[in-house]
Design a protein around this motif. Structure first.
Motif, mmCIF file in Angstrom:
data_model
loop_
_atom_site.group_PDB
_atom_site.id
_atom_site.type_symbol
_atom_site.label_atom_id
_atom_site.label_comp_id
_atom_site.label_asym_id
_atom_site.label_seq_id
_atom_site.Cartn_x
_atom_site.Cartn_y
_atom_site.Cartn_z
ATOM 1 N N GLU A 1 35.673 50.693 9.063
ATOM 2 C CA GLU A 1 34.735 50.790 7.952
ATOM 3 C C GLU A 1 34.245 52.223 7.789
ATOM 4 N N ASN A 2 33.976 52.890 8.936
ATOM 5 C CA ASN A 2 33.551 54.286 8.874
ATOM 6 C C ASN A 2 34.654 55.173 8.313
ATOM 7 N N LEU A 3 35.900 54.906 8.746
ATOM 8 C CA LEU A 3 37.038 55.671 8.261
ATOM 9 C C LEU A 3 37.183 55.492 6.753
ATOM 10 N N SER A 4 37.022 54.253 6.300
ATOM 11 C CA SER A 4 37.130 53.977 4.875
ATOM 12 C C SER A 4 36.081 54.753 4.090
ATOM 13 N N HIS A 5 34.861 54.807 4.607
ATOM 14 C CA HIS A 5 33.785 55.534 3.927
ATOM 15 C C HIS A 5 34.128 57.017 3.817
ATOM 16 N N GLU A 6 34.646 57.601 4.901
ATOM 17 C CA GLU A 6 34.992 59.020 4.885
ATOM 18 C C GLU A 6 36.121 59.301 3.900
ATOM 19 N N LEU A 7 37.132 58.439 3.889
ATOM 20 C CA LEU A 7 38.242 58.611 2.957
ATOM 21 C C LEU A 7 37.748 58.529 1.517
ATOM 22 N N GLN A 8 36.911 57.549 1.270
ATOM 23 C CA GLN A 8 36.424 57.335 -0.087
ATOM 24 C C GLN A 8 35.612 58.530 -0.565
ATOM 25 N N THR A 9 34.799 59.082 0.323
ATOM 26 C CA THR A 9 33.979 60.237 -0.029
ATOM 27 C C THR A 9 34.844 61.440 -0.383
ATOM 28 N N GLN A 10 35.837 61.729 0.459
ATOM 29 C CA GLN A 10 36.693 62.891 0.219
ATOM 30 C C GLN A 10 37.549 62.702 -1.031
ATOM 31 N N LEU A 11 38.049 61.507 -1.243
ATOM 32 C CA LEU A 11 38.853 61.246 -2.433
ATOM 33 C C LEU A 11 38.016 61.409 -3.700
ATOM 34 N N ALA A 12 36.771 60.985 -3.643
ATOM 35 C CA ALA A 12 35.886 61.132 -4.800
ATOM 36 C C ALA A 12 35.647 62.604 -5.113
ATOM 37 N N ILE A 13 35.470 63.427 -4.064
ATOM 38 C CA ILE A 13 35.263 64.866 -4.254
ATOM 39 C C ILE A 13 36.495 65.502 -4.899
ATOM 40 N N ILE A 14 37.677 65.166 -4.348
ATOM 41 C CA ILE A 14 38.924 65.727 -4.887
ATOM 42 C C ILE A 14 39.113 65.304 -6.343
ATOM 43 N N ARG A 15 38.863 64.048 -6.611
ATOM 44 C CA ARG A 15 39.059 63.542 -7.971
ATOM 45 C C ARG A 15 38.125 64.232 -8.960
ATOM 46 N N ASN A 16 36.860 64.351 -8.595
ATOM 47 C CA ASN A 16 35.893 64.978 -9.501
ATOM 48 C C ASN A 16 36.194 66.454 -9.713
ATOM 49 N N THR A 17 36.607 67.137 -8.630
ATOM 50 C CA THR A 17 36.919 68.561 -8.735
ATOM 51 C C THR A 17 38.119 68.801 -9.640
ATOM 52 N N THR A 18 39.185 68.039 -9.432
ATOM 53 C CA THR A 18 40.379 68.221 -10.259
ATOM 54 C C THR A 18 40.107 67.866 -11.714
ATOM 55 N N SER A 42 46.355 62.112 -10.758
ATOM 56 C CA SER A 42 46.967 60.786 -10.800
ATOM 57 C C SER A 42 47.232 60.262 -9.397
ATOM 58 N N SER A 43 47.734 61.129 -8.518
ATOM 59 C CA SER A 43 48.032 60.721 -7.146
ATOM 60 C C SER A 43 46.769 60.329 -6.401
ATOM 61 N N VAL A 44 45.717 61.095 -6.596
ATOM 62 C CA VAL A 44 44.454 60.798 -5.931
ATOM 63 C C VAL A 44 43.907 59.452 -6.409
ATOM 64 N N ASN A 45 44.021 59.200 -7.710
ATOM 65 C CA ASN A 45 43.554 57.918 -8.240
ATOM 66 C C ASN A 45 44.320 56.756 -7.629
ATOM 67 N N LYS A 46 45.639 56.921 -7.476
ATOM 68 C CA LYS A 46 46.455 55.863 -6.869
ATOM 69 C C LYS A 46 46.043 55.642 -5.419
ATOM 70 N N LEU A 47 45.829 56.736 -4.689
ATOM 71 C CA LEU A 47 45.420 56.633 -3.292
ATOM 72 C C LEU A 47 44.054 55.950 -3.188
ATOM 73 N N TYR A 48 43.180 56.275 -4.129
ATOM 74 C CA TYR A 48 41.849 55.679 -4.179
ATOM 75 C C TYR A 48 41.947 54.158 -4.357
ATOM 76 N N GLN A 49 42.844 53.721 -5.268
ATOM 77 C CA GLN A 49 43.014 52.297 -5.512
ATOM 78 C C GLN A 49 43.658 51.594 -4.316
ATOM 79 N N VAL A 50 44.619 52.265 -3.670
ATOM 80 C CA VAL A 50 45.253 51.697 -2.485
ATOM 81 C C VAL A 50 44.221 51.476 -1.390
ATOM 82 N N GLN A 51 43.374 52.481 -1.197
ATOM 83 C CA GLN A 51 42.343 52.380 -0.170
ATOM 84 C C GLN A 51 41.404 51.213 -0.451
ATOM 85 N N LYS A 52 41.020 51.029 -1.713
ATOM 86 C CA LYS A 52 40.149 49.919 -2.080
ATOM 87 C C LYS A 52 40.841 48.577 -1.850
ATOM 88 N N SER A 53 42.150 48.533 -2.167
ATOM 89 C CA SER A 53 42.896 47.285 -1.990
ATOM 90 C C SER A 53 43.031 46.929 -0.518
#
Length: 205
Positions: A1-18, A42-53
């Motif tokens: 769960e902690n790992l998921s939170h960290e991944l989600q945070t970093q992916l959100a930063i990358i997505r917003n920056t790009t 696009s790749s970050v969005n896909k990774l974001y959805q995979v992580q959520k799934s």
């Protein structure tokens, strides 16, 4: 769960920056850079959805969805199908449905996820000018749709990221299968004439 939170945070930063960079580049002539950034986005969005799934699969496996209520699955199915009606129309895919009342004891959130993933699958892996047939009654849900030819074992499509000639099939059907297993529903996937795809869910009585 902690790992998921960290991944989600970093992916959100990358997505917003790009996204910000893409908007800034929209007024420049550097189209190559803009296309590269869009690819990253696009790749970050896909990774974001995979992580959520994957998190969703974990939650289902850990029985975190336990708010079982009596619902009419017909209402959910009609609502979700309506959500995709415009997307079906854009690809000129004909939809035919015959849905009766179907009362189930299930977590309403999981029921919606199941319907969403099944109809999304019928759209995503269909062909232009194709069709979708939906039949629902107290015993079962059957979704039949046209699609690309597939000569392998269709039951393999329930596996996570199963491979096809046009790439992987994602994780949506794997989530549906896990929901069915949770409630002792039986789900099957058959393909007739190599291109007629049929998914059947038999509800526990």
């Amino acid at each position: 769960e902690n790992l998921s939170h960290e991944l989600q945070t970093q992916l959100a930063i990358i997505r917003n920056t790009t996204e910000n960079i893409i908007n800034q580049k929209a007024t420049n002539e550097d189209s190559i850079t803009a296309r590269g950034l869009k690819s990253i986005y696009s790749s970050v969005n896909k990774l974001y959805q995979v992580q959520k799934s994957l998190m969703l699969l974990s939650k289902i496996g850990n029985l975190e969805f336990n708010k079982t209520t009596n619902i009419n699955f017909r209402d959910i199915a009609e609502q979700v199908l309506g959500k995709y009606s415009e997307a079906f129309a854009l690809r000129e895919i004909k939809i035919s449905s015959d849905m009766d009342n179907c009362h189930l004891s299930i977590d309403s959130g999981l029921a919606e996820i199941m319907a969403n993933n099944l109809f999304k699958n019928a759209l995503k892996h269909n062909i232009n000018n194709g069709y979708v047939l939906v039949k629902l009654n107290t015993q079962s849900l059957i979704i039949e749709n046209s699609g690309l030819q597939y000569k392998g074992n269709p039951e393999q499509l329930f596996q996570r990221f199963s491979k096809g000639e046009n790439g992987n099939y994602g994780i949506g059907l794997s989530i549906v299968k896990q929901i069915c297993e949770l409630y002792s529903y039986h789900i099957s996937y058959t393909i007739e004439e190599n291109s007629k795809h049929i998914i059947q869910v038999l509800f526990k009585q």
